[in-house]
Design a protein around this motif. Sequence first.
Motif, PDB file in Angstrom:
ATOM      1  N   ASN A 124       0.872  -1.171   0.000  1.00  0.00           N
ATOM      2  CA  ASN A 124       0.000   0.000   0.000  1.00  0.00           C
ATOM      3  C   ASN A 124       0.907   1.219   0.000  1.00  0.00           C
ATOM      4  O   ASN A 124       1.553   1.517   1.001  1.00  0.00           O
ATOM      5  CB  ASN A 124      -0.904   0.008   1.238  1.00  0.00           C
ATOM      6  CG  ASN A 124      -1.763   1.267   1.294  1.00  0.00           C
ATOM      7  OD1 ASN A 124      -1.661   2.146   0.423  1.00  0.00           O
ATOM      8  ND2 ASN A 124      -2.602   1.369   2.306  1.00  0.00           N
ATOM      9  N   PRO A 125       0.985   1.931  -1.129  1.00  0.00           N
ATOM     10  CA  PRO A 125       1.949   3.034  -1.242  1.00  0.00           C
ATOM     11  C   PRO A 125       1.596   4.237  -0.374  1.00  0.00           C
ATOM     12  O   PRO A 125       2.354   5.203  -0.363  1.00  0.00           O
ATOM     13  CB  PRO A 125       1.895   3.395  -2.727  1.00  0.00           C
ATOM     14  CG  PRO A 125       0.519   3.002  -3.144  1.00  0.00           C
ATOM     15  CD  PRO A 125       0.167   1.784  -2.337  1.00  0.00           C
ATOM     16  N   TYR A 126       0.479   4.170   0.338  1.00  0.00           N
ATOM     17  CA  TYR A 126       0.128   5.262   1.249  1.00  0.00           C
ATOM     18  C   TYR A 126       0.597   4.983   2.669  1.00  0.00           C
ATOM     19  O   TYR A 126       0.281   5.715   3.590  1.00  0.00           O
ATOM     20  CB  TYR A 126      -1.390   5.523   1.212  1.00  0.00           C
ATOM     21  CG  TYR A 126      -1.825   6.001  -0.151  1.00  0.00           C
ATOM     22  CD1 TYR A 126      -1.653   7.334  -0.521  1.00  0.00           C
ATOM     23  CD2 TYR A 126      -2.368   5.117  -1.086  1.00  0.00           C
ATOM     24  CE1 TYR A 126      -2.012   7.773  -1.783  1.00  0.00           C
ATOM     25  CE2 TYR A 126      -2.734   5.551  -2.354  1.00  0.00           C
ATOM     26  CZ  TYR A 126      -2.552   6.880  -2.695  1.00  0.00           C
ATOM     27  OH  TYR A 126      -2.900   7.315  -3.941  1.00  0.00           O
ATOM     28  N   ARG A 127       1.334   3.871   2.852  1.00  0.00           N
ATOM     29  CA  ARG A 127       1.891   3.552   4.167  1.00  0.00           C
ATOM     30  C   ARG A 127       3.328   4.073   4.251  1.00  0.00           C
ATOM     31  O   ARG A 127       4.028   4.127   3.234  1.00  0.00           O
ATOM     32  CB  ARG A 127       1.885   2.021   4.368  1.00  0.00           C
ATOM     33  CG  ARG A 127       0.498   1.423   4.567  1.00  0.00           C
ATOM     34  CD  ARG A 127       0.053   1.572   5.993  1.00  0.00           C
ATOM     35  NE  ARG A 127       0.916   0.836   6.907  1.00  0.00           N
ATOM     36  CZ  ARG A 127       1.237   1.295   8.124  1.00  0.00           C
ATOM     37  NH1 ARG A 127       0.784   2.455   8.555  1.00  0.00           N
ATOM     38  NH2 ARG A 127       2.019   0.573   8.906  1.00  0.00           N
ATOM     39  N   GLN A 131       6.768   4.090   0.255  1.00  0.00           N
ATOM     40  CA  GLN A 131       6.582   5.178  -0.699  1.00  0.00           C
ATOM     41  C   GLN A 131       7.751   5.331  -1.660  1.00  0.00           C
ATOM     42  O   GLN A 131       7.633   6.001  -2.664  1.00  0.00           O
ATOM     43  CB  GLN A 131       6.355   6.483   0.062  1.00  0.00           C
ATOM     44  CG  GLN A 131       5.249   6.324   1.103  1.00  0.00           C
ATOM     45  CD  GLN A 131       4.648   7.636   1.539  1.00  0.00           C
ATOM     46  OE1 GLN A 131       5.355   8.596   1.758  1.00  0.00           O
ATOM     47  NE2 GLN A 131       3.342   7.661   1.654  1.00  0.00           N
ATOM     48  N   ASN A 159      -4.751   2.376  -0.613  1.00  0.00           N
ATOM     49  CA  ASN A 159      -5.949   2.933   0.027  1.00  0.00           C
ATOM     50  C   ASN A 159      -5.594   3.814   1.213  1.00  0.00           C
ATOM     51  O   ASN A 159      -4.513   3.713   1.788  1.00  0.00           O
ATOM     52  CB  ASN A 159      -6.885   1.810   0.486  1.00  0.00           C
ATOM     53  CG  ASN A 159      -6.362   1.109   1.721  1.00  0.00           C
ATOM     54  OD1 ASN A 159      -6.633   1.530   2.844  1.00  0.00           O
ATOM     55  ND2 ASN A 159      -5.584   0.044   1.538  1.00  0.00           N
TER      56      ASN A 159
END
Lengths: 220, 354
Positions: A124-127, A131, A159
Amino acid sequence: MGKVVIFAGGFGSGKSEIALNQALLLARDFEDVILADLDLVNPYFASRDVRPILEDAGIRLVAPSGELSFGDVPSIPGEIIGLLRQENIMVIDVAGDEVGSAVLGYLSKYILARQGYEFFLVLNPYRPFAQEVQSVRDLRMQLEKAANLEFTGIVSNPNLLGETTADIVRRGHQQVADMAMSLSLPVANLTVTKEFYPEMAAKFGGQVREINLYLKPQWL
Amino acid sequence: MKQMEKILMKGNEALAEGALSAGCKAFFGYPITPSSEIAEYMARKFPLLGGTFVQAESELAAISMVYGGASTGARVMTASSGPGISLKSEGISFLAEAELPCLIVNISRGGPGLGGIQPAQSDYFQATRGGGHGDYNIMVLAPSSVQEMLDFAMEGFDLADQYRIPVMVMAEGTLGQMMEPITPRAKVTQFQAKPWATDGCKGRQPNVVNTLHLSPEFLEYRNKVLQEKYKLIKANEQKAETYRTEDADLVVVAFGLMSRIVRKAVMTAREQGYKVGLIRPVTLWPFPVDAVREAAAQAKLFLSVEISMGQMVEDVRLAVEGRVPVEFYGRIGMIPSPEEIGRQIIQLAQREGL
């Protein structure tokens, strides 16, 4: 002996929810589906919280039992090795980071002896720490070393929980796709919740999987 | 790659990120579930940012390192859970008397003894009554969301410097473990001067940080100094959120993540026509006495809801000074659902004919 599907990744990448959904999906078509909850790091938000849902679907849950299910001691369910040597389909959910994947190192010779395995890196690249390509590259190396297994693909899970929008999914998935390219791993699935499924399925096709969030507390 | 605006964080990660944004230069700790991600985050970030992470040999060593680090004037912190905070309590008493600003985090689990590792609020007494020996208090902030874990870590360091006092952020284990999207904040670049710090005495008299006062007169003087400071903090820093208390017959008091669950129950009770309100103490010390007193002027009944066997309820009773009865409802080892709280509220309202 049937296949094994394993989900690993950083803390909070969505592994447990994805493993639960995968087990429920497999249980529609197969008997003898087993979900192994090998989150031995801590018991917050683990698959064992939803045992009744799994039992209703005919899935056997293998997890730390009794009072150990509320503990943070590394208690590996005793039956796991026996089950890995039997005919069944097994989904394995481990805790985050290399400490979480270490249990796979112990089980790897039994996993490698099965018909085949799928070992997914959930991103999850929003963690935090997911990134930048370099930190994901480091994570991959640490997890593969700890698990003594090589990843077969990536599950893209972009997400922001309740604040997810279609744009968040699209931009995040693009980022995961770029990372996958530089890691030379295929993106096996893009996981999205119900409200984004039609749009994403139209855009990205058969790799899109709808997931339901079972572990999120009702009061949030 | 460009940093995205919002980021999905666990409460423990957000707290650590907030501490870093506040300019925290060192973390001294010893891991314990459910707080360990704070230490892990610091251990990963400090090598990149140029701070110091030490996993000490014990909690006592860690809190003593906080004493040393804070003496230099640097922003320093530690984090633990109930059993670890018990071990640190001796050092916290020393920090309070030495008036050393620092951040202490308790991601709480259920006790007594080793207890369990499920969420709890049963360290309320330990946090608000001092915990260690002597006449002292520390400030205690209770966040209710992952964003507030970050915000309160930053605010905590400011308050600590402003009043020269240890500040504790206390949150239930679940808040440390759960994830919510948060907005990171800009790094703090302006800091208060610390002329008392032991940061090199070239050209001036050496500063001394010491808590041994053998002269009875000086010991009493030091205690009076602390009490004056505590009086000032009680007057200036009480903080609470109120929700529909203006016309409430029944006022529920709850803090932390628990307050969000209670708020849902209060909304449901309102929909059913019961005049219910909520007070959420944001500062546990100083306890928001004024907000409780104001609501007590017209409320007929108070209810304190806690993940403990009844601790904050004593502060609610002290604040209402016998004007209104104060009831208690609590669980431990598990978080009660909004429905469970809702049933308690409605049962009480019906019993009292509200």
